[in-house]
Design a protein around this motif. Structure first.
Motif, PDB file in Angstrom:
ATOM      1  N   ILE A  62       0.838  -1.177   0.033  1.00  0.00           N
ATOM      2  CA  ILE A  62       0.108  -0.085   0.023  1.00  0.00           C
ATOM      3  C   ILE A  62       0.709   1.283  -0.161  1.00  0.00           C
ATOM      4  O   ILE A  62       0.626   2.178  -0.784  1.00  0.00           O
ATOM      5  CB  ILE A  62      -0.990  -0.021   1.277  1.00  0.00           C
ATOM      6  N   GLU A  63       1.990   1.304   0.831  1.00  0.00           N
ATOM      7  CA  GLU A  63       2.919   2.396   0.788  1.00  0.00           C
ATOM      8  C   GLU A  63       3.426   2.738  -0.424  1.00  0.00           C
ATOM      9  O   GLU A  63       3.758   3.784  -1.086  1.00  0.00           O
ATOM     10  CB  GLU A  63       3.838   2.250   2.150  1.00  0.00           C
ATOM     11  N   ALA A  64       3.995   1.734  -1.316  1.00  0.00           N
ATOM     12  CA  ALA A  64       4.597   1.590  -2.469  1.00  0.00           C
ATOM     13  C   ALA A  64       3.651   2.415  -3.405  1.00  0.00           C
ATOM     14  O   ALA A  64       4.023   3.006  -4.419  1.00  0.00           O
ATOM     15  CB  ALA A  64       5.281   0.285  -2.973  1.00  0.00           C
ATOM     16  N   PHE A  65       2.347   1.713  -3.414  1.00  0.00           N
ATOM     17  CA  PHE A  65       1.207   2.344  -4.089  1.00  0.00           C
ATOM     18  C   PHE A  65       1.053   3.675  -3.983  1.00  0.00           C
ATOM     19  O   PHE A  65       0.953   4.671  -4.916  1.00  0.00           O
ATOM     20  CB  PHE A  65      -0.076   1.567  -3.964  1.00  0.00           C
ATOM     21  N   GLU A  66       1.021   4.113  -2.657  1.00  0.00           N
ATOM     22  CA  GLU A  66       0.779   5.636  -2.322  1.00  0.00           C
ATOM     23  C   GLU A  66       1.578   6.322  -2.747  1.00  0.00           C
ATOM     24  O   GLU A  66       1.522   7.621  -3.320  1.00  0.00           O
ATOM     25  CB  GLU A  66       0.323   5.666  -0.876  1.00  0.00           C
ATOM     26  N   ARG A  67       3.227   5.930  -2.748  1.00  0.00           N
ATOM     27  CA  ARG A  67       4.314   6.734  -3.269  1.00  0.00           C
ATOM     28  C   ARG A  67       4.151   6.959  -4.913  1.00  0.00           C
ATOM     29  O   ARG A  67       4.274   8.094  -5.283  1.00  0.00           O
ATOM     30  CB  ARG A  67       5.449   6.131  -2.904  1.00  0.00           C
ATOM     31  N   LEU A  68       3.738   5.920  -5.679  1.00  0.00           N
ATOM     32  CA  LEU A  68       3.643   5.987  -7.020  1.00  0.00           C
ATOM     33  C   LEU A  68       2.625   6.813  -7.411  1.00  0.00           C
ATOM     34  O   LEU A  68       2.824   7.887  -8.361  1.00  0.00           O
ATOM     35  CB  LEU A  68       3.474   4.465  -7.600  1.00  0.00           C
ATOM     36  N   GLU A  69       1.393   6.902  -6.735  1.00  0.00           N
ATOM     37  CA  GLU A  69       0.233   7.472  -6.839  1.00  0.00           C
ATOM     38  C   GLU A  69       0.589   9.122  -6.732  1.00  0.00           C
ATOM     39  O   GLU A  69       0.408  10.248  -7.135  1.00  0.00           O
ATOM     40  CB  GLU A  69      -0.859   7.318  -6.129  1.00  0.00           C
ATOM     41  N   ALA A  70       1.453   9.407  -5.704  1.00  0.00           N
ATOM     42  CA  ALA A  70       1.895  10.876  -5.236  1.00  0.00           C
ATOM     43  C   ALA A  70       2.721  11.285  -6.353  1.00  0.00           C
ATOM     44  O   ALA A  70       2.480  12.523  -6.854  1.00  0.00           O
ATOM     45  CB  ALA A  70       2.749  10.931  -3.858  1.00  0.00           C
ATOM     46  N   ILE A  71       3.740  10.501  -7.015  1.00  0.00           N
ATOM     47  CA  ILE A  71       4.569  11.005  -7.895  1.00  0.00           C
ATOM     48  C   ILE A  71       3.734  11.032  -9.357  1.00  0.00           C
ATOM     49  O   ILE A  71       3.932  12.271  -9.845  1.00  0.00           O
ATOM     50  CB  ILE A  71       5.639   9.843  -8.076  1.00  0.00           C
ATOM     51  N   ARG A  73       0.536  12.129  -9.257  1.00  0.00           N
ATOM     52  CA  ARG A  73      -0.167  13.558  -9.199  1.00  0.00           C
ATOM     53  C   ARG A  73       0.657  14.484  -9.236  1.00  0.00           C
ATOM     54  O   ARG A  73       0.336  15.714  -9.873  1.00  0.00           O
ATOM     55  CB  ARG A  73      -0.936  13.366  -7.777  1.00  0.00           C
ATOM     56  N   GLU A  74       1.973  14.660  -8.872  1.00  0.00           N
ATOM     57  CA  GLU A  74       2.853  15.658  -8.805  1.00  0.00           C
ATOM     58  C   GLU A  74       3.480  15.980 -10.198  1.00  0.00           C
ATOM     59  O   GLU A  74       3.482  17.118 -10.718  1.00  0.00           O
ATOM     60  CB  GLU A  74       4.053  15.558  -7.964  1.00  0.00           C
ATOM     61  N   ASN A  75       3.637  14.810 -10.996  1.00  0.00           N
ATOM     62  CA  ASN A  75       4.179  14.996 -12.260  1.00  0.00           C
ATOM     63  C   ASN A  75       3.212  14.786 -13.452  1.00  0.00           C
ATOM     64  O   ASN A  75       2.758  13.568 -13.374  1.00  0.00           O
ATOM     65  CB  ASN A  75       5.262  14.181 -12.515  1.00  0.00           C
ATOM     66  N   LYS A  76       2.775  15.691 -14.162  1.00  0.00           N
ATOM     67  CA  LYS A  76       1.743  15.810 -15.165  1.00  0.00           C
ATOM     68  C   LYS A  76       2.524  15.292 -16.237  1.00  0.00           C
ATOM     69  O   LYS A  76       1.771  14.702 -17.334  1.00  0.00           O
ATOM     70  CB  LYS A  76       1.377  17.100 -15.314  1.00  0.00           C
ATOM     71  N   LYS A  77       3.665  14.852 -16.416  1.00  0.00           N
ATOM     72  CA  LYS A  77       4.331  14.317 -17.492  1.00  0.00           C
ATOM     73  C   LYS A  77       4.410  12.762 -17.324  1.00  0.00           C
ATOM     74  O   LYS A  77       3.757  12.428 -16.340  1.00  0.00           O
ATOM     75  CB  LYS A  77       5.940  14.604 -17.604  1.00  0.00           C
ATOM     76  N   GLU A  78       4.592  12.014 -18.239  1.00  0.00           N
ATOM     77  CA  GLU A  78       4.585  10.474 -18.514  1.00  0.00           C
ATOM     78  C   GLU A  78       5.566   9.705 -17.569  1.00  0.00           C
ATOM     79  O   GLU A  78       6.625  10.460 -17.489  1.00  0.00           O
ATOM     80  CB  GLU A  78       4.860  10.008 -19.871  1.00  0.00           C
ATOM     81  N   ILE A  79       5.181   8.757 -17.115  1.00  0.00           N
ATOM     82  CA  ILE A  79       5.996   8.038 -15.946  1.00  0.00           C
ATOM     83  C   ILE A  79       6.587   6.877 -16.658  1.00  0.00           C
ATOM     84  O   ILE A  79       5.905   6.373 -17.545  1.00  0.00           O
ATOM     85  CB  ILE A  79       4.977   7.690 -14.542  1.00  0.00           C
ATOM     86  N   ASP A  80       7.810   6.649 -16.554  1.00  0.00           N
ATOM     87  CA  ASP A  80       8.593   5.662 -17.135  1.00  0.00           C
ATOM     88  C   ASP A  80       8.367   4.293 -16.515  1.00  0.00           C
ATOM     89  O   ASP A  80       9.025   4.176 -15.285  1.00  0.00           O
ATOM     90  CB  ASP A  80      10.090   5.815 -16.968  1.00  0.00           C
ATOM     91  N   PHE A  81       7.239   3.594 -16.794  1.00  0.00           N
ATOM     92  CA  PHE A  81       6.758   2.564 -15.820  1.00  0.00           C
ATOM     93  C   PHE A  81       7.890   1.353 -15.641  1.00  0.00           C
ATOM     94  O   PHE A  81       7.962   0.808 -14.446  1.00  0.00           O
ATOM     95  CB  PHE A  81       5.370   1.934 -16.395  1.00  0.00           C
ATOM     96  N   ASN A  82       8.675   1.276 -16.727  1.00  0.00           N
ATOM     97  CA  ASN A  82       9.902   0.328 -16.627  1.00  0.00           C
ATOM     98  C   ASN A  82      10.729   0.711 -15.605  1.00  0.00           C
ATOM     99  O   ASN A  82      11.130  -0.266 -14.964  1.00  0.00           O
ATOM    100  CB  ASN A  82      10.518   0.030 -18.088  1.00  0.00           C
TER     101      ASN A  82
END
Length: 97
Positions: A62-71, A73-82
């Motif tokens: 859950i904490e890892a998911f919340e960190r990714l979700e915060a990132i 929201r902060e970054n409107k650019k694309e996330i490099d999922f790999n």
């Protein structure tokens, strides 16, 4: 009358014997009582269930998911999922060559 054979680890066999001795019972009466109760109630006379999930592991997920979700929201650019996946795997298992 039928005879059955059951294999138990030595430690379990002895622990069961000690417990039944304290109760004034024998293994024979224990198994007969268990069987009669199962037949009378048409169910196993105790609850069988899967072990509870490791809550600390769930909390880390859950904490890892919340960190990714915060990132996200902060970054409107694309996330490099790999890259994110690789970092998460390194955090969980360590860096593997």
């Amino acid at each position: 009358m039928k005879t059955i054979s059951i294999r138990l680890e030595d430690s379990i066999y002895e622990e069961l014997g000690n417990m039944l001795d304290e109760m004034g019972q024998t293994k024979q009466t224990f198994y007969e009582t268990f069987t009669r109760t199962a037949l009378r109630e048409r169910s196993i006379p105790f609850i069988i269930k899967a072990p509870l999930a490791d809550q600390s592991n769930n909390n880390r997920k859950i904490e890892a998911f919340e960190r990714l979700e915060a990132i996200r929201r902060e970054n409107k650019k694309e996330i490099d999922f790999n890259k994110e996946r690789e970092e998460a795997m390194n955090e969980k298992y360590g860096i593997v060559d």
